[in-house]
Enzyme design. Structure first.
Site, short mmCIF file in Angstrom:
data_model
loop_
_atom_site.label_atom_id
_atom_site.label_comp_id
_atom_site.label_asym_id
_atom_site.label_seq_id
_atom_site.Cartn_x
_atom_site.Cartn_y
_atom_site.Cartn_z
N SER A 154 0.79 -1.20 0.00
CA SER A 154 0.17 -0.08 0.09
C SER A 154 0.90 1.28 0.06
CB SER A 154 -1.09 0.07 1.39
OG SER A 154 -0.35 -0.03 2.46
N HIS A 205 2.67 4.74 4.64
CA HIS A 205 2.08 5.09 3.80
C HIS A 205 2.46 6.78 3.39
CE1 HIS A 205 -1.64 2.29 5.12
NE2 HIS A 205 -0.79 1.84 4.47
#
Length: 319
Positions: A154, A205
Site C-alpha cells: 500500500s 503510507h
C-alpha cells in the site's frame, strides 16, 4: 494497507483456511475480465498472489525496518516487503485498489513506462520509509521507530494515487464515505486509515505519498527519463514505442471475434496533459484516414477527427 510490526512481537496471522479474500479477488478479476487487464498490471497482481501462496521468506524475514535493513545490512528486504502480505484480506484490499489504478495508469503511460514506475516506486518507497523512521529515531531518541517492520504494497498504492489524482485534477473522491477533493484525498485517507486501523503503518503510507509527490512535483520523473535515455539511447527514448492500445477483449457491436487492432501510436510515459494533447494533434494530422483492419480507435483521443482538431486548436489559441 501496509502493516507494521514492532520488533519481533508480530501479531499472529489469520489462519489460512477459507481464503475468502482470495476468492473475492478472483471474483473481482473475472467481473472485470482478464482480457481487460493490461499485461503489466496483471503480472504484478499475479506476482503478489504467488508470493502470498508461496512466500519467498517468512514475514519477519520479508518486512523492512531500520534495524534489519540498515543495522544488519539485510537490504534484500527492500525488494521483498512490498510484495508480501499479512493475510488474505490484506492482500485483497491492496490488490483490488491496485487493479483499478493499474488499468488506468498503464493504459495512459504504456506498459514499459508503467513497469519502470512501479519498479522505482517499490524500491524508493522502502528507502523513504527507512529515512523517515531513522529521522524519527534521532529526533525523539526513541528506538522503537527503528524496529518497526513494515510489509505490504500500500505504500506503492499511495504513490500511484498521487499520480492518478495528478492526471485527473479536480473532482472529488469518496474516502470511507466522505466526499473529499482529489487534491487532498491521499492525505485524508492517510489519517483516516491510521485512525480506523491502528495496525497499519502511517510512516509507510506517508513514504508512498512523498514518492508520488517527488514524481509529480519534484525531480524524480526527470531523473527517470534521463536514466532511461542513458540506458536505451536518446533517439529510442525520445519516441518510445508503446504498442499496447487498450483492452484486448472483444467489443460489443464489432465483428465476430474482433479485437482492438493493436494499432500503434507514440505516447511518452508520464506526459503532461498539454504534451498528450499536442501528441494527439500530431498523430491525427499525420493520419490519412482509417487503416484497413482497424477495429476501433485507441483510447484517450489519439484519433481525433479534423473537426475536433480544429476545435481544440481554437480553444488553445483562445486561452
Amino acid at each position: 494497507m501496509l502493516h507494521h510490526f514492532k520488533g519481533f512481537s508480530m501479531r499472529r496471522q489469520r489462519p489460512r483456511g477459507s481464503q475468502l479474500g482470495l476468492l473475492l479477488l478472483a471474483s473481482q478479476l473475472f467481473q472485470v475480465g482478464l482480457d481487460n487487464v493490461p499485461p503489466v498490471t496483471l503480472g504484478v497482481l499475479g506476482l503478489n498472489v504467488y508470493l502470498y501462496l508461496f512466500p519467498a521468506a517468512p514475514l519477519m524475514q520479508a518486512c523492512v525496518s531500520v534495524q534489519n535493513a540498515y543495522w544488519h545490512g539485510d537490504w534484500r528486504r527492500l525488494f521483498l516487503s512490498p510484495f508480501h502480505h499479512v493475510d488474505d484480506w490484506h492482500l485483497y484490499f491492496n490488490l483490488t485498489s491496485f487493479l483499478w489504478k493499474g488499468i488506468n495508469l498503464e493504459r495512459r503511460m504504456g506498459g514499459a513506462w508503467f513497469l519502470y514506475v512501479l519498479s522505482v516506486f517499490s524500491l524508493l518507497t522502502g528507502l523513504v520509509y527507512l529515512g523517515l523512521e531513522a529521522g524519527l529515531t534521532l529526533l525523539t531518541d526513541d528506538h522503537s521507530y527503528s524496529v518497526q517492520c513494515a510489509v505490504g504494497f500500500s505504500g506503492v498504492l499511495f504513490a500511484l494515487k498521487i499520480l492518478s489524482n495528478h492526471y485527473h485534477p479536480g473532482g472529488v473522491t469518496h474516502v470511507l464515505g466522505l466526499r473529499v477533493d482529489n487534491r487532498y484525498a491521499s492525505w485524508v485517507e492517510l489519517v483516516l486509515i491510521h485512525l480506523t486501523n491502528p495496525g497499519t503503518s502511517l510512516i509507510g503510507h506517508l513514504a508512498g505519498i512523498l514518492v508520488g509527490l517527488l514524481y509529480t512535483a519534484g525531480p524524480l520523473k526527470s531523473i527517470m527519463k534521463t536514466s532511461a535515455a542513458w540506458v536505451t539511447g536518446p533517439s529510442r527514448f525520445s519516441q518510445p514505442n508503446n504498442s499496447y492500445s487498450g483492452y484486448s477483449g472483444t467489443r460489443s457491436g464489432g465483428p465476430a471475434g474482433g479485437e482492438y487492432a493493436g494499432r500503434r501510436w507514440d505516447q511518452a510515459g508520464g506526459m503532461t496533459e498539454q504534451e498528450q494533447l499536442d501528441q494527439a494533434l500530431r498523430n491525427s494530422l499525420n493520419d490519412a484516414g482509417p487503416r484497413p483492419g482497424d477495429a476501433a480507435p485507441p483510447p484517450y483521443g489519439f484519433n481525433l477527427s479534423d473537426e475536433e482538431v480544429r476545435r481544440r486548436r481554437l480553444m488553445r489559441f483562445d486561452r
